[in-house]
Design an enzyme around this catalytic site. Structure first.
Site, PDB file in Angstrom:
ATOM      1  CB  SER A 170      27.631  29.287  33.995  1.00 23.78           C
ATOM      2  OG  SER A 170      28.933  29.402  34.487  1.00 23.78           O
ATOM      3  CG  HIS A 185      30.107  25.250  31.619  1.00 25.28           C
ATOM      4  ND1 HIS A 185      30.397  26.459  31.007  1.00 25.28           N
ATOM      5  CD2 HIS A 185      29.683  25.580  32.864  1.00 25.28           C
ATOM      6  CE1 HIS A 185      30.149  27.446  31.841  1.00 25.28           C
ATOM      7  NE2 HIS A 185      29.708  26.937  32.976  1.00 25.28           N
ATOM      8  CG  ASP A 241      30.937  26.687  27.628  1.00 26.31           C
ATOM      9  OD1 ASP A 241      30.248  25.649  27.658  1.00 26.31           O
ATOM     10  OD2 ASP A 241      31.231  27.328  28.644  1.00 26.31           O
TER      11      ASP A 241
END
Length: 470
Positions: free
Chosen positions: A218, A110, A140
């Protein structure tokens, strides 16, 4: 009695001290070998601090010195078209972890999925342009690469051996604050928080921690006190958009398998049992006579899938995989997610209030045991397409020859033709093809306009797509 307790306590301290010393010695040997082979001055600094307590003997200090040089800042220009002519180009940002001295970097899908022109900034402010090696939306995860040598990197730890209550560090770039380190403990394992629901073969089995993680973290590293990578920071649970005490990381054992597949094949070789499953709740445990509320309930099996051929049926309850107890769906997904098609697994299952054993050969998404690679040759990337050869099973079932489209890049030349993934290209400019090499050769030989004809498995008829060479 108190004297016995004192002796017992002293013995425990001695045993722990000896165990800790053994661990330290193993770590020192590993670092010595890396330093001797010319790898990473950062590891030399960390090594000096380990053998020289005056330079910082804290486990947190050691882990921080090992990990911060290997965690990078990633910035990508958004490929989304702006609705306003006056709006500046948007950027996505996140973190990544270097896992090899030649520049392979793990991050979250992402972080990069809607971005182009990926820029990577190292801890020492060196800048690089990265290329995407592969992505996997089901976990992911993404693998990107920068071109250099002798880069600082992290080694994988064993996430299976990480325990609840163990100290960990989260390393990343929250709010563009470069090389931020936060500490916490592992709060839980095998957490499913339903953030990948749109993916058919999603795997959610997160390590939950209370280390502070915020936007920009992230793709960053979750490391243990030895500086080993045990997770990739991926998500937070929040009502405000900011950290509220719950952060989630993809376990390193799953990361390692996915990343190696992306590097070797361009796509994840996912082993599947071919079952529809759900958690065992209190009601089911009583109904089926289980001693505890644990296991994975099978509600359906795919015809001729791995579970079906192994004799498993609806209403069976999987208790263990390869001698690992599975308490819930997330744990089973994590274990099977580290395996490839064709691998054999031992399954303990509960049926009619009795325990049974069986063996299953995992299949892939097209119900075969083949390992299938995705081609990303430069000319294919130029037009925005990723393809693979048809498998033996597909050739037999479809009775056609061609190549299958696996992925189409956003805003690419192919994307503008409205072609969709899973399209099977059977001819180029009315000349039949049966391999990726033939597809590339015909595209290269074309002078101007290129016409791709083919079929979709689920739709009738031929579909033509055309574009012009640049």
């Amino acid at each position: 009695m108190s004297l016995i307790a004192i002796f017992a306590s002293s013995a425990s301290v001695v045993i722990y001290h000896q165990y800790h010393e053994r661990e330290q010695l193993q770590l020192i040997r590993s670092l010595k070998n890396q330093i001797a082979s010319g790898q990473n001055w950062e590891r030399k600094v960390a090594f000096e601090s380990l053998v020289n307590p005056g330079l910082g003997s804290s486990d947190f200090v050691f882990a921080s010195r090992i990990s911060t040089p290997a965690v990078v800042y990633i910035e990508g220009q958004s490929l989304e078209e702006s609705k306003s002519f006056f709006v500046d180009k948007a950027y996505s940002t996140g973190s990544g972890v270097i896992i090899s001295p030649d520049g392979y970097i793990i991050t979250n899908n992402h972080v990069i999925e809607k971005s182009g022109n990926l820029k990577v900034l190292l801890n020492d402010n060196r800048e690089y342009i990265a290329k995407v090696i592969g992505t996997d939306s089901n976990t992911d995860l993404a693998l990107i690469k920068i071109e250099d040598s002798g880069l600082p990197y992290l080694e994988f730890g064993n996430s299976d051996s990480a325990d609840v209550g163990e100290w960990v560090l989260a390393v990343g770039n929250p709010f563009k604050l470069q090389s931020t380190v936060t500490a916490g403990i592992i709060s839980a394992k095998a957490r499913n928080i339903n953030i990948l629901n749109a993916q058919q073969y999603r795997i959610e089995s997160f390590i939950q921690t209370d280390a502070a993680v915020n936007p920009g973290n992230s793709g960053g590293a979750l490391v243990n006190t030895k500086g080993e990578l045990i997770g990739i920071n991926t998500a937070i649970m929040t009502f405000t958009g900011r950290y509220e005490g719950y952060s989630f990381s993809i376990p390193s054992n799953l990361v390692k398998k996915v990343i190696h597949d992306l590097k070797d094949f361009g796509v994840v070789q996912r082993g599947l049992l071919g079952v529809t499953i759900e958690n065992v709740d209190d009601q089911k445990s009583k109904e089926f006579g289980l001693a505890r509320v644990s296991g994975v309930f099978i509600s359906n099996t795919s015809k001729d899938g791995a579970a079906d051929l192994a004799g498993l049926k609806a209403d069976d309850i999987i208790i263990a995989i390869n001698e690992h107890i599975v308490n819930n769906v997330a744990e089973l997904q994590e274990i099977v997610g580290t395996m490839k098609p064709g691998m054999e697994v031992n399954i303990n299952y509960w049926r009619n209030k009795q325990l049974f054993k069986t063996k299953a050969i995992l299949k892939n998404q097209i119900n075969s045991t083949e390992l299938i690679a995705t081609r990303k040759d430069p000319i294919l990337v130029k037009y925005g397409i990723e393809v693979r050869e048809l498998s033996e099973v597909e050739l037999q079932n479809l009775k056609i020859k061609g190549v299958k489209v696996i992925n189409i890049h956003r805003n690419s030349i192919i994307a503008n033709t409205n072609m969709a993934p899973n399209f099977i290209i059977t001819s180029v400019n009315n000349k039949n093809i049966s391999s990726v090499n033939e597809l590339i050769q015909e595209i290269e030989n074309s002078k101007s306009k290129i016409l791709l004809n083919g079929v979709y498995e689920q739709y009738k008829g031929q579909y033509p797509y055309s574009f012009y060479k640049e």
